[in-house]
Write a protein that holds these residues in place. Structure first.
Motif, PDB file in Angstrom:
ATOM      1  N   PRO A  36      22.236  21.494  30.581  1.00 31.54           N
ATOM      2  CA  PRO A  36      22.561  22.295  30.034  1.00 31.54           C
ATOM      3  C   PRO A  36      23.096  22.464  28.872  1.00 31.54           C
ATOM      4  O   PRO A  36      24.121  22.400  29.081  1.00 31.54           O
ATOM      5  CB  PRO A  36      22.368  23.331  31.199  1.00 31.54           C
ATOM      6  N   VAL A  37      22.144  23.045  27.476  1.00 33.72           N
ATOM      7  CA  VAL A  37      22.790  23.459  26.269  1.00 33.72           C
ATOM      8  C   VAL A  37      24.012  23.895  26.381  1.00 33.72           C
ATOM      9  O   VAL A  37      25.047  23.528  25.641  1.00 33.72           O
ATOM     10  CB  VAL A  37      21.385  23.753  25.300  1.00 33.72           C
ATOM     11  N   PHE A  38      23.589  25.421  26.612  1.00 40.08           N
ATOM     12  CA  PHE A  38      24.692  26.373  26.644  1.00 40.08           C
ATOM     13  C   PHE A  38      25.881  25.770  27.720  1.00 40.08           C
ATOM     14  O   PHE A  38      26.497  25.879  27.293  1.00 40.08           O
ATOM     15  CB  PHE A  38      24.929  27.890  27.332  1.00 40.08           C
ATOM     16  N   LEU A  39      26.198  24.844  28.659  1.00 37.80           N
ATOM     17  CA  LEU A  39      26.507  24.493  29.840  1.00 37.80           C
ATOM     18  C   LEU A  39      27.462  23.424  28.726  1.00 37.80           C
ATOM     19  O   LEU A  39      28.898  23.332  28.802  1.00 37.80           O
ATOM     20  CB  LEU A  39      26.986  24.121  30.996  1.00 37.80           C
ATOM     21  N   LEU A  40      26.987  22.636  27.795  1.00 28.03           N
ATOM     22  CA  LEU A  40      27.375  21.370  27.154  1.00 28.03           C
ATOM     23  C   LEU A  40      28.496  22.629  26.286  1.00 28.03           C
ATOM     24  O   LEU A  40      29.086  21.789  25.929  1.00 28.03           O
ATOM     25  CB  LEU A  40      26.469  20.942  26.514  1.00 28.03           C
ATOM     26  N   ALA A  41      28.214  23.522  25.433  1.00 29.03           N
ATOM     27  CA  ALA A  41      28.805  23.782  24.599  1.00 29.03           C
ATOM     28  C   ALA A  41      30.499  24.638  24.799  1.00 29.03           C
ATOM     29  O   ALA A  41      30.711  24.771  24.278  1.00 29.03           O
ATOM     30  CB  ALA A  41      27.875  25.123  23.559  1.00 29.03           C
ATOM     31  N   TRP A  42      29.496  24.663  26.402  1.00 28.54           N
ATOM     32  CA  TRP A  42      31.010  25.859  26.957  1.00 28.54           C
ATOM     33  C   TRP A  42      32.001  24.881  26.807  1.00 28.54           C
ATOM     34  O   TRP A  42      33.444  24.980  26.784  1.00 28.54           O
ATOM     35  CB  TRP A  42      30.962  26.114  27.843  1.00 28.54           C
ATOM     36  N   LEU A  43      31.211  23.022  27.724  1.00 29.53           N
ATOM     37  CA  LEU A  43      32.404  22.658  27.710  1.00 29.53           C
ATOM     38  C   LEU A  43      33.317  21.988  26.521  1.00 29.53           C
ATOM     39  O   LEU A  43      33.923  22.128  26.287  1.00 29.53           O
ATOM     40  CB  LEU A  43      31.988  21.142  28.023  1.00 29.53           C
ATOM     41  N   ARG A  44      32.533  22.083  25.700  1.00 29.27           N
ATOM     42  CA  ARG A  44      32.379  21.548  24.236  1.00 29.27           C
ATOM     43  C   ARG A  44      33.401  21.993  23.727  1.00 29.27           C
ATOM     44  O   ARG A  44      35.023  21.617  23.494  1.00 29.27           O
ATOM     45  CB  ARG A  44      31.409  21.574  23.178  1.00 29.27           C
ATOM     46  N   PHE A  45      33.614  22.902  23.338  1.00 29.73           N
ATOM     47  CA  PHE A  45      34.597  24.180  23.025  1.00 29.73           C
ATOM     48  C   PHE A  45      36.157  24.528  23.904  1.00 29.73           C
ATOM     49  O   PHE A  45      37.104  24.422  23.954  1.00 29.73           O
ATOM     50  CB  PHE A  45      34.117  25.601  23.113  1.00 29.73           C
ATOM     51  N   GLY A  46      35.884  24.496  25.360  1.00 29.45           N
ATOM     52  CA  GLY A  46      36.744  24.750  25.756  1.00 29.45           C
ATOM     53  C   GLY A  46      37.537  23.608  26.081  1.00 29.45           C
ATOM     54  O   GLY A  46      38.918  23.349  26.085  1.00 29.45           O
ATOM     55  N   ILE A  47      37.220  21.820  26.157  1.00 30.92           N
ATOM     56  CA  ILE A  47      38.000  20.756  25.900  1.00 30.92           C
ATOM     57  C   ILE A  47      38.220  20.808  24.484  1.00 30.92           C
ATOM     58  O   ILE A  47      39.819  20.271  23.917  1.00 30.92           O
ATOM     59  CB  ILE A  47      37.219  19.831  25.374  1.00 30.92           C
ATOM     60  N   GLY A  48      38.276  21.442  23.550  1.00 32.08           N
ATOM     61  CA  GLY A  48      38.447  21.792  21.781  1.00 32.08           C
ATOM     62  C   GLY A  48      39.587  22.622  21.896  1.00 32.08           C
ATOM     63  O   GLY A  48      40.830  22.025  21.363  1.00 32.08           O
ATOM     64  N   ALA A  49      39.908  23.353  22.901  1.00 33.55           N
ATOM     65  CA  ALA A  49      40.892  24.302  23.186  1.00 33.55           C
ATOM     66  C   ALA A  49      41.569  23.773  23.546  1.00 33.55           C
ATOM     67  O   ALA A  49      42.603  23.892  23.371  1.00 33.55           O
ATOM     68  CB  ALA A  49      40.404  25.445  23.707  1.00 33.55           C
ATOM     69  N   LEU A  50      41.304  23.165  25.067  1.00 31.56           N
ATOM     70  CA  LEU A  50      42.403  21.681  24.873  1.00 31.56           C
ATOM     71  C   LEU A  50      43.515  21.251  24.146  1.00 31.56           C
ATOM     72  O   LEU A  50      45.162  21.165  24.120  1.00 31.56           O
ATOM     73  CB  LEU A  50      42.667  21.616  26.108  1.00 31.56           C
ATOM     74  N   ALA A  51      42.349  20.568  23.429  1.00 34.28           N
ATOM     75  CA  ALA A  51      43.458  20.034  22.488  1.00 34.28           C
ATOM     76  C   ALA A  51      44.138  20.444  21.369  1.00 34.28           C
ATOM     77  O   ALA A  51      44.635  19.624  20.684  1.00 34.28           O
ATOM     78  CB  ALA A  51      42.269  18.667  21.939  1.00 34.28           C
ATOM     79  N   MET A  52      43.259  21.456  20.972  1.00 35.98           N
ATOM     80  CA  MET A  52      43.385  21.915  19.499  1.00 35.98           C
ATOM     81  C   MET A  52      44.996  23.379  20.247  1.00 35.98           C
ATOM     82  O   MET A  52      44.917  23.920  19.644  1.00 35.98           O
ATOM     83  CB  MET A  52      42.542  22.932  18.508  1.00 35.98           C
ATOM     84  N   LEU A  53      45.748  23.570  21.148  1.00 33.54           N
ATOM     85  CA  LEU A  53      47.038  24.201  21.798  1.00 33.54           C
ATOM     86  C   LEU A  53      47.416  24.480  20.761  1.00 33.54           C
ATOM     87  O   LEU A  53      48.170  25.990  20.630  1.00 33.54           O
ATOM     88  CB  LEU A  53      47.063  24.540  23.312  1.00 33.54           C
ATOM     89  N   HIS A  54      48.263  23.660  20.827  1.00 32.09           N
ATOM     90  CA  HIS A  54      50.118  23.498  19.549  1.00 32.09           C
ATOM     91  C   HIS A  54      48.884  23.697  18.161  1.00 32.09           C
ATOM     92  O   HIS A  54      50.576  23.747  17.546  1.00 32.09           O
ATOM     93  CB  HIS A  54      50.274  21.743  19.508  1.00 32.09           C
ATOM     94  N   TRP A  55      47.470  23.944  18.044  1.00 33.52           N
ATOM     95  CA  TRP A  55      47.560  24.249  16.369  1.00 33.52           C
ATOM     96  C   TRP A  55      47.341  26.419  16.242  1.00 33.52           C
ATOM     97  O   TRP A  55      47.713  26.317  15.308  1.00 33.52           O
ATOM     98  CB  TRP A  55      46.115  23.602  15.836  1.00 33.52           C
ATOM     99  N   LEU A  56      46.993  26.113  17.228  1.00 35.36           N
ATOM    100  CA  LEU A  56      47.749  28.026  17.775  1.00 35.36           C
ATOM    101  C   LEU A  56      48.314  28.709  16.743  1.00 35.36           C
ATOM    102  O   LEU A  56      48.112  29.707  16.462  1.00 35.36           O
ATOM    103  CB  LEU A  56      46.661  28.338  18.855  1.00 35.36           C
ATOM    104  N   PRO A  57      49.225  28.002  17.669  1.00 37.01           N
ATOM    105  CA  PRO A  57      51.226  29.804  17.017  1.00 37.01           C
ATOM    106  C   PRO A  57      51.077  29.343  15.176  1.00 37.01           C
ATOM    107  O   PRO A  57      50.751  28.233  14.212  1.00 37.01           O
ATOM    108  CB  PRO A  57      52.109  28.388  17.419  1.00 37.01           C
TER     109      PRO A  57
END
Length: 308
Positions: A36-57
Motif C-alpha cells: 500500500p502507498v502509505f506503508l510504502l512511503a513509511w518504509l521508505r522514510f524509515g530505511i532512509g532514516a537508518l541509512a542517514m543516522l550518522h548525518w544527523l549530528p
C-alpha cells in the motif's frame, strides 16, 4: 577547483539526481502493486532514516538551527517529500500517463517562475529557451505514448488526477526553490537527513494504520530488494545530489534539470520494463536534452551577471 569545473560538477549532480528520481518512479510500479502507498512511503522514510543516522549530528562549524531554518526544513519535507509522493502516486492512478507526462513538463517553468517570485533571481533568456525545449520535448514524449493508457477513466476522476499531478509539479518546484535557501545555511548531508526525518514523522500515523492490516508474508524477496533501492535512492542519494548541485547553481537554472525525471522514467520503461520507443519519442528525448545543453553552455562573465 576552478569555478567552471565546480559548475560542471554541480550540473552532473543535478542531472544524476533527477535521473535517479525518474528511474525509481518507473521501478516503483511493482512496489505500489505489492505494498500500500502509505506503508510504502513509511518504509521508505524509515530505511532512509537508518541509512542517514550518522548525518544527523550538527557539524562543529555549522550554526545552530534558527526558527526560520527549522520552518524551511519542515516545508521542504512536507512539500517535496510527503505531498509530492502522495499527489504523484494517486494522481497517476486517476489520470492517463499521457496527461501526467504533459503536466510534468511544466516543472522547469514552475521552478523558474517561483525562483523569480521568491528568490528574485533574474532569468537569462537562454534559461527560458531551455525551459521551452524541456516542455516541448516532454510534451512530445507524452503525446507519443499509447492513447489507451487513460482509457476508461471517468471524467471526474480524470480531471482530479490532472489536478493532483499539477499539485506534484508545484511541490517539486517549491522543493527546488526552498532547497536553494537551505543550502545557504546547512550542508547537503544534514539537509537530506533532517527532511527525511520530517517525512518519517509525517507519514508514520498513516504507515502504522496501513501496516496493521497488511500481510508482510506476501512480499517476495525481490520486492524487498527493490524497496531498499527505492528507499536509498529516494531518501538519500537523490536529495544529497540535488542539494550539492544547488550550492553552485541558481534555482531557476536547476529547474531545467528536472527534465531528466520523465526522460529517465521513459528510458527505464524501455530498457527494464520492455516498452517500445518510437521515432517521435526519440525526437522528444533529443529536444529535452537540447534544453539541458542550452542551460549549461558557458557564457561570458558579463552576460552571466546581466542575465541572472
Amino acid at each position: 577547483m576552478t569555478p567552471a569545473t565546480r559548475r560542471l560538477g554541480a550540473y552532473a549532480c543535478l542531472a544524476l539526481s533527477m535521473s535517479l528520481v525518474g528511474s525509481y518512479v518507473a521501478l516503483s510500479k511493482p512496489l505500489a502493486a505489492a505494498i500500500p502507498v502509505f506503508l510504502l512511503a513509511w518504509l521508505r522514510f524509515g530505511i532512509g532514516a537508518l541509512a542517514m543516522l550518522h548525518w544527523l549530528p550538527k557539524p562543529a562549524h555549522e550554526a545552530p538551527l534558527s526558527a526560520r531554518t527549522r520552518l524551511l526544513l519542515f516545508l521542504e519535507s512536507f512539500l517535496g517529500n510527503f505531498l509530492f509522493s502522495i499527489c504523484m502516486l494517486f494522481g497517476v492512478s486517476l489520470t492517463s500517463a499521457v496527461s501526467a507526462g504533459v503536466i510534468m513538463a511544466a516543472i522547469p517553468a514552475a521552478v523558474a517562475v517561483m525562483s523569480w517570485a521568491f528568490l528574485r533571481e533574474r532569468i537569462a533568456p537562454r534559461v527560458w529557451g531551455a525551459v521551452a525545449c524541456a516542455a516541448l520535448g516532454i510534451a512530445l514524449l507524452a503525446w507519443a505514448k499509447p492513447a489507451q493508457d487513460g482509457a476508461g477513466a471517468g471524467a471526474a476522476r480524470f480531471w482530479l488526477g490532472n489536478l493532483l499531478v499539477f499539485g506534484a509539479v508545484l511541490c517539486e518546484a517549491a522543493y527546488a526553490v526552498i532547497g536553494k535557501k537551505l543550502t545557504g545555511a546547512l550542508g547537503p548531508k544534514r539537509i537530506s537527513s533532517l527532511i527525511n526525518l520530517w517525512g518519517l514523522l509525517l507519514v508514520t500515523p498513516f504507515g502504522l494504520y496501513a501496516a496493521a492490516s497488511f500481510d508482510f508474508g506476501t512480499v517476495r524477496p525481490g520486492t524487498w530488494a527493490l524497496l531498499v533501492f527505492y528507499s536509498l535512492a529516494a531518501s538519500v542519494w537523490t536529495v544529497w545530489l540535488w542539494m550539492t548541485g544547488l550550492k553552485h547553481v541558481p534555482a531557476a537554472e536547476s529547474g531545467v534539470f528536472t527534465v531528466m525525471l520523465p526522460v529517465s522514467a521513459a528510458l527505464v520503461g524501455v530498457l527494464a520494463l520492455g516498452e517500445s520507443l518510437a521515432g517521435l519519442q526519440l525526437l522528444a528525448l533529443g529536444i529535452a536534452l537540447l534544453g539541458v545543453l542550452l542551460a549549461t553552455l558557458p557564457v561570458r562573465a558579463a552576460g552571466a551577471a546581466a542575465g541572472r
